[in-house]
Design an enzyme around this catalytic site. Structure first.
Site, mmCIF file in Angstrom:
data_model
loop_
_atom_site.group_PDB
_atom_site.id
_atom_site.type_symbol
_atom_site.label_atom_id
_atom_site.label_comp_id
_atom_site.label_asym_id
_atom_site.label_seq_id
_atom_site.Cartn_x
_atom_site.Cartn_y
_atom_site.Cartn_z
ATOM 1 C CD GLU A 161 -1.033 0.677 3.648
ATOM 2 O OE1 GLU A 161 -1.308 1.889 3.567
ATOM 3 O OE2 GLU A 161 -1.399 -0.064 4.581
ATOM 4 C CE LYS A 188 -3.101 1.443 10.609
ATOM 5 N NZ LYS A 188 -3.879 0.758 9.567
#
Length: 303
Positions: free
Chosen positions: A25, A159
């Site tokens: 990404e 996360k």
């Protein structure tokens, strides 16, 4: 569609030669780290993938095209240009049409990787259900993409600024496999573990490749989360990082920060409050995910 997709020479040759490819990404470059560490890390990560037998394909949107693989100059432009658009599924058409520079999130990178026929994607951590989502409805598009798009995402879990329990519940509802790579518990980005057990573990890239091939050969839609813990020597202590995140969350609420601005704000605040140790951890876990991603791509390619 082909007129809107552009391949680097390295990636084009890999496709023609049927070599293993790992998607990467680009929001981690434009929004996840400061310059110049972002570009330096991107180059190191690409080289790790090459050193482990695969070809890196960093994905971004530039000049009205989806770029599958970036040149040195394009990496530099992405990492050092202010105002780069953060692109998820909803934004792809707009950013292509207006010819803006766009950095792809996990969701958008999965879409572009699938368009290019790339099955393996290495990143830092996936998005998920945000803390307090029962009132804000703040849920990352990454989760919906994982249920629809056939790409395996190698990551250090969700996360740790997120609600990991609700994230796992969401993925279970959507039928997305969350596979622990050499772990029985869900890693939490900066830390190797959380309080949430996983239902499936694999200890080799070869077995993991067989699991993914069986799923996709059966025509079962969607991707998979490959939960790969941060190396022990770079992990942060769980109670320490949780206290920091709680403080960062409070500041985000006080500053009325919401939507797609939440994650970069929280990550930036965590970096500040940890005096930079979270950035070091972030870089190391991305490098580790790249290595495992390359090993998985090589094993899958052999099948």
């Amino acid at each position: 569609m082909n007129a809107m997709i552009s391949y680097s020479t390295e990636v084009q040759q890999a496709i023609e030669g049927k070599k293993p490819i790992v998607a990467l990404e680009s929001t981690i470059i434009s929004h996840g780290m400061p310059y110049p560490q972002n570009v330096e890390t991107a180059r190191i990560v690409e080289q790790i993938i090459r050193d482990n037998g695969a070809v890196p394909a960093t994905i971004a949107i530039m000049d009205g095209k989806i770029k599958i693989g970036l040149s040195e100059e394009e990496l530099e432009l992405l990492g050092n240009t202010p105002g780069v658009s953060k692109v998820s599924r909803r934004d792809i058409g707009q950013v292509i049409a207006t010819k803006k520079i766009g950095a792809t999130t996990v969701a958008a990178t999965m879409i572009c990787a699938e368009l290019a026929g790339i099955r393996v994607f290495a990143t830092g951590g996936i998005g998920g259900v945000h803390r307090g989502a029962e009132t804000t409805m703040d849920i990352s598009a990454d989760l919906e993409e994982l249920s629809n798009t056939g790409v395996a995402v190698v990551c250090a879990g969700a996360k740790s600024i997120l609600d990991i329990g609700l994230t796992l519940e969401y993925l279970e509802t959507k039928g997305v496999p969350v596979i622990g790579y050499q772990t029985d518990v869900m890693p939490a980005f900066y830390t190797r573990s959380s309080s949430f057990d996983l239902t499936f573990r694999t200890d080799s890239a070869e077995e993991l490749a067989k699991v993914l091939k069986a799923k996709w050969d059966l025509g079962i839609d969607g991707g998979a989360v490959i939960a790969n813990p941060i190396p022990a020597q770079h992990a942060l202590e769980e109670s320490f990082i949780n206290d920091i995140i709680a403080q960062a969350m409070t500041e985000a609420k006080e500053n009325n920060i919401s939507g797609k601005e939440v994650t970069p704000f929280l990550l930036g605040k965590v970096k500040e409050l940890t005096k930079g140790s979270s950035l070091v951890a972030n870089i190391e876990l991305v490098k580790h995910n790249a290595k495992v991603g390359a090993e998985l791509a090589v094993a899958y390619n052999k099948l």
